[in-house]
Design a protein around this motif. Structure first.
Motif, PDB file in Angstrom:
ATOM      1  N   LYS A  81     -17.599  28.959  83.585  1.00 42.75           N
ATOM      2  CA  LYS A  81     -18.559  30.173  82.484  1.00 42.75           C
ATOM      3  C   LYS A  81     -18.724  30.597  84.368  1.00 42.75           C
ATOM      4  O   LYS A  81     -18.637  32.001  83.884  1.00 42.75           O
ATOM      5  CB  LYS A  81     -19.181  30.423  81.314  1.00 42.75           C
ATOM      6  N   TYR A  82     -20.098  30.785  84.618  1.00 40.80           N
ATOM      7  CA  TYR A  82     -21.070  31.421  85.430  1.00 40.80           C
ATOM      8  C   TYR A  82     -20.641  31.842  86.804  1.00 40.80           C
ATOM      9  O   TYR A  82     -20.357  32.732  86.518  1.00 40.80           O
ATOM     10  CB  TYR A  82     -22.179  30.961  85.008  1.00 40.80           C
ATOM     11  N   GLU A 159     -20.671  25.610  89.361  1.00 40.15           N
ATOM     12  CA  GLU A 159     -21.166  25.782  88.346  1.00 40.15           C
ATOM     13  C   GLU A 159     -22.704  26.300  88.172  1.00 40.15           C
ATOM     14  O   GLU A 159     -23.161  26.744  87.919  1.00 40.15           O
ATOM     15  CB  GLU A 159     -20.884  25.202  87.636  1.00 40.15           C
ATOM     16  N   GLU A 160     -23.760  24.918  88.484  1.00 40.91           N
ATOM     17  CA  GLU A 160     -24.795  25.050  88.475  1.00 40.91           C
ATOM     18  C   GLU A 160     -25.501  26.080  89.145  1.00 40.91           C
ATOM     19  O   GLU A 160     -26.273  26.674  88.727  1.00 40.91           O
ATOM     20  CB  GLU A 160     -25.763  23.733  88.858  1.00 40.91           C
ATOM     21  N   SER A 163     -25.111  29.946  87.593  1.00 42.05           N
ATOM     22  CA  SER A 163     -25.845  29.831  86.653  1.00 42.05           C
ATOM     23  C   SER A 163     -27.841  30.113  86.941  1.00 42.05           C
ATOM     24  O   SER A 163     -28.680  30.964  86.493  1.00 42.05           O
ATOM     25  CB  SER A 163     -25.461  28.821  85.718  1.00 42.05           C
ATOM     26  N   TYR A 166     -26.850  33.719  88.465  1.00 43.19           N
ATOM     27  CA  TYR A 166     -26.565  34.606  87.069  1.00 43.19           C
ATOM     28  C   TYR A 166     -28.172  34.869  86.758  1.00 43.19           C
ATOM     29  O   TYR A 166     -29.016  36.165  86.820  1.00 43.19           O
ATOM     30  CB  TYR A 166     -25.587  34.007  86.010  1.00 43.19           C
TER      31      TYR A 166
END
Length: 179
Positions: A81-82, A159-160, A163, A166
């Motif tokens: 997602k991010y 991804e971490e 996120s 973001y």
């Protein structure tokens, strides 16, 4: 050998969901045998066996990454997602903190085309082993490694990092990379 590579990619593809890297679509996982030039790729569409000279539109990004970085053996294209948010807006993921710095030496570049891949890494003096990830404009993230396990771990770290960047940019849109 092909069956072994197929089993590896199928297992890695299944792990994407366990790692929360594909709620609706898990992406694509590829591994290459450098000795034979054979690439095995797995996605929701099934397993594909190809090589570095294939012009398959569905694997052109993976083939370009394998060609640009001849020392890597595996690629993961998660639908995370991010990381995908940054790719969709055409933004690098800035290196804002120590978590990102622990796994990626620099900002994660967002490129507009795989044809820009090699030049981007050269221009920015990026080492593909120290920054084993990129974003492709309007598409998403790609990570790689010497093994499928490395590529999967890098997808999780990416991804971490995405996120955290973001959320940090939501609190302070003026933040800039600290390196």
């Amino acid at each position: 050998m092909i069956e072994k590579l197929k089993n590896q990619t199928i297992r890695a593809y299944q792990q994407l969901l366990d790692m929360d890297l594909g709620k609706f679509s898990r992406g694509v996982v590829s591994v290459i045998s450098r000795e034979t030039g054979t690439i095995v790729s797995t996605s929701a569409k099934g397993t594909i066996v190809t090589n570095l000279t294939d012009n398959s539109p569905s694997l052109k990004q993976h083939i370009a990454i394998f060609c640009a970085f001849p020392t890597i053996a595996a690629i993961v294209q998660p639908y995370a997602k991010y990381a995908t948010v940054f790719a969709q807006i055409g933004s690098d993921i800035p290196l804002l903190g120590s978590f990102h710095d622990d796994f990626f030496a620099r900002d994660i570049p967002c490129i507009s085309s795989v044809s820009d891949l090699h030049q981007t890494f050269c221009d920015r003096e990026l080492d593909p082993h120290q920054t084993p990830a990129l974003l492709l404009l309007h598409q998403g993230a790609f990570t790689w490694g010497n093994t499928l396990e490395d590529a999967l771990e890098n997808a999780c770290y990416l991804e971490e990092s995405a996120s955290l960047a973001y959320l940090s940019l939501q609190l302070d849109p003026g933040l800039i990379s600290y390196k």
